[in-house]
Write a protein that holds these residues in place. Structure first.
Motif, PDB file in Angstrom:
ATOM      1  N   ARG A  14      -2.988   8.040   1.677  1.00 36.42           N
ATOM      2  CA  ARG A  14      -4.149   7.750   0.826  1.00 36.42           C
ATOM      3  C   ARG A  14      -5.102   8.940   0.843  1.00 36.42           C
ATOM      4  O   ARG A  14      -6.258   8.823   1.163  1.00 36.42           O
ATOM      5  CB  ARG A  14      -4.868   6.491   1.309  1.00 36.42           C
ATOM      6  CG  ARG A  14      -4.118   5.201   1.079  1.00 36.42           C
ATOM      7  CD  ARG A  14      -3.763   4.933  -0.385  1.00 36.42           C
ATOM      8  NE  ARG A  14      -4.847   5.128  -1.318  1.00 36.42           N
ATOM      9  CZ  ARG A  14      -5.511   4.153  -1.918  1.00 36.42           C
ATOM     10  NH1 ARG A  14      -5.211   2.916  -1.687  1.00 36.42           N
ATOM     11  NH2 ARG A  14      -6.487   4.438  -2.761  1.00 36.42           N
ATOM     12  N   GLU A  72       9.495   0.901   9.547  1.00 37.83           N
ATOM     13  CA  GLU A  72       9.823   1.048   8.127  1.00 37.83           C
ATOM     14  C   GLU A  72       8.599   1.496   7.340  1.00 37.83           C
ATOM     15  O   GLU A  72       7.487   1.032   7.573  1.00 37.83           O
ATOM     16  CB  GLU A  72      10.318  -0.270   7.537  1.00 37.83           C
ATOM     17  CG  GLU A  72      11.684  -0.662   7.997  1.00 37.83           C
ATOM     18  CD  GLU A  72      12.141  -1.985   7.408  1.00 37.83           C
ATOM     19  OE1 GLU A  72      11.379  -2.603   6.612  1.00 37.83           O
ATOM     20  OE2 GLU A  72      13.243  -2.417   7.746  1.00 37.83           O
ATOM     21  N   ASN A  74       6.893   1.609   3.677  1.00 40.84           N
ATOM     22  CA  ASN A  74       6.931   0.916   2.381  1.00 40.84           C
ATOM     23  C   ASN A  74       7.996  -0.175   2.369  1.00 40.84           C
ATOM     24  O   ASN A  74       8.670  -0.382   1.365  1.00 40.84           O
ATOM     25  CB  ASN A  74       7.160   1.905   1.235  1.00 40.84           C
ATOM     26  CG  ASN A  74       6.027   2.892   1.102  1.00 40.84           C
ATOM     27  OD1 ASN A  74       4.865   2.530   1.257  1.00 40.84           O
ATOM     28  ND2 ASN A  74       6.358   4.142   0.851  1.00 40.84           N
ATOM     29  N   SER A  76       7.516  -3.355   2.563  1.00 45.97           N
ATOM     30  CA  SER A  76       7.067  -4.602   1.960  1.00 45.97           C
ATOM     31  C   SER A  76       6.040  -4.296   0.881  1.00 45.97           C
ATOM     32  O   SER A  76       5.225  -3.381   1.007  1.00 45.97           O
ATOM     33  CB  SER A  76       6.432  -5.503   3.022  1.00 45.97           C
ATOM     34  OG  SER A  76       5.886  -6.656   2.420  1.00 45.97           O
ATOM     35  N   LYS A  77       6.081  -5.061  -0.153  1.00 49.90           N
ATOM     36  CA  LYS A  77       5.097  -4.925  -1.232  1.00 49.90           C
ATOM     37  C   LYS A  77       3.960  -5.928  -1.053  1.00 49.90           C
ATOM     38  O   LYS A  77       2.995  -5.917  -1.789  1.00 49.90           O
ATOM     39  CB  LYS A  77       5.769  -5.173  -2.589  1.00 49.90           C
ATOM     40  CG  LYS A  77       6.915  -4.233  -2.865  1.00 49.90           C
ATOM     41  CD  LYS A  77       6.454  -3.067  -3.657  1.00 49.90           C
ATOM     42  CE  LYS A  77       7.645  -2.226  -4.060  1.00 49.90           C
ATOM     43  NZ  LYS A  77       7.508  -0.857  -3.718  1.00 49.90           N
ATOM     44  N   ALA A  78       4.086  -6.815  -0.070  1.00 54.77           N
ATOM     45  CA  ALA A  78       3.091  -7.862   0.141  1.00 54.77           C
ATOM     46  C   ALA A  78       2.120  -7.462   1.241  1.00 54.77           C
ATOM     47  O   ALA A  78       2.477  -6.782   2.191  1.00 54.77           O
ATOM     48  CB  ALA A  78       3.781  -9.173   0.533  1.00 54.77           C
ATOM     49  N   GLY A  79       0.892  -7.869   1.077  1.00 51.75           N
ATOM     50  CA  GLY A  79      -0.117  -7.695   2.116  1.00 51.75           C
ATOM     51  C   GLY A  79      -0.461  -9.049   2.691  1.00 51.75           C
ATOM     52  O   GLY A  79      -0.499 -10.043   1.964  1.00 51.75           O
ATOM     53  N   ALA A  89       1.467 -14.245   2.192  1.00 57.31           N
ATOM     54  CA  ALA A  89       1.521 -13.049   1.356  1.00 57.31           C
ATOM     55  C   ALA A  89       0.398 -13.083   0.328  1.00 57.31           C
ATOM     56  O   ALA A  89       0.118 -14.121  -0.273  1.00 57.31           O
ATOM     57  CB  ALA A  89       2.877 -12.956   0.655  1.00 57.31           C
TER      58      ALA A  89
END
Length: 91
Positions: A14, A72, A74, A76-79, A89
């Motif tokens: 970021r 790992e 990236n 997961s796309k869930a927070g 999620a």
């Protein structure tokens, strides 16, 4: 070690934090990003650090796969969102 690597990964990826109002990273944030940026194989580092060894070979052994999952990038796309005492999620 795992916290420093995790924070460093987020901070390093970021680099646009200035767009969000952060003008200068704290020394701690800059150090975490530097650790991440210079770590070629985070999974090996996590397996070799104290807590990783505890999870794979110590009294709490048998969790090598969990250490792999923690390494790992990236994955997961869930927070996670804490709702009524449990994580779910994010939408």
């Amino acid at each position: 070690m795992e916290d420093q690597l995790g924070a460093g990964a987020v901070i390093s990826m970021r680099r646009d934090l200035g767009d969000l109002g952060a003008t200068h990273p704290s020394p701690e944030a800059a150090a975490a990003a530097a650790v991440w940026d210079t770590t070629a194989d985070p999974a090996t580092v996590l397996h070799r650090c104290h807590s990783g060894r505890e999870l794979t070979e110590g009294a709490y052994g048998g969790f090598a796969e969990d250490v792999d999952i923690a390494a790992e990038l990236n994955g997961s796309k869930a927070g996670p969102v804490l709702t009524d005492g449990a994580f779910t999620a994010a939408p």
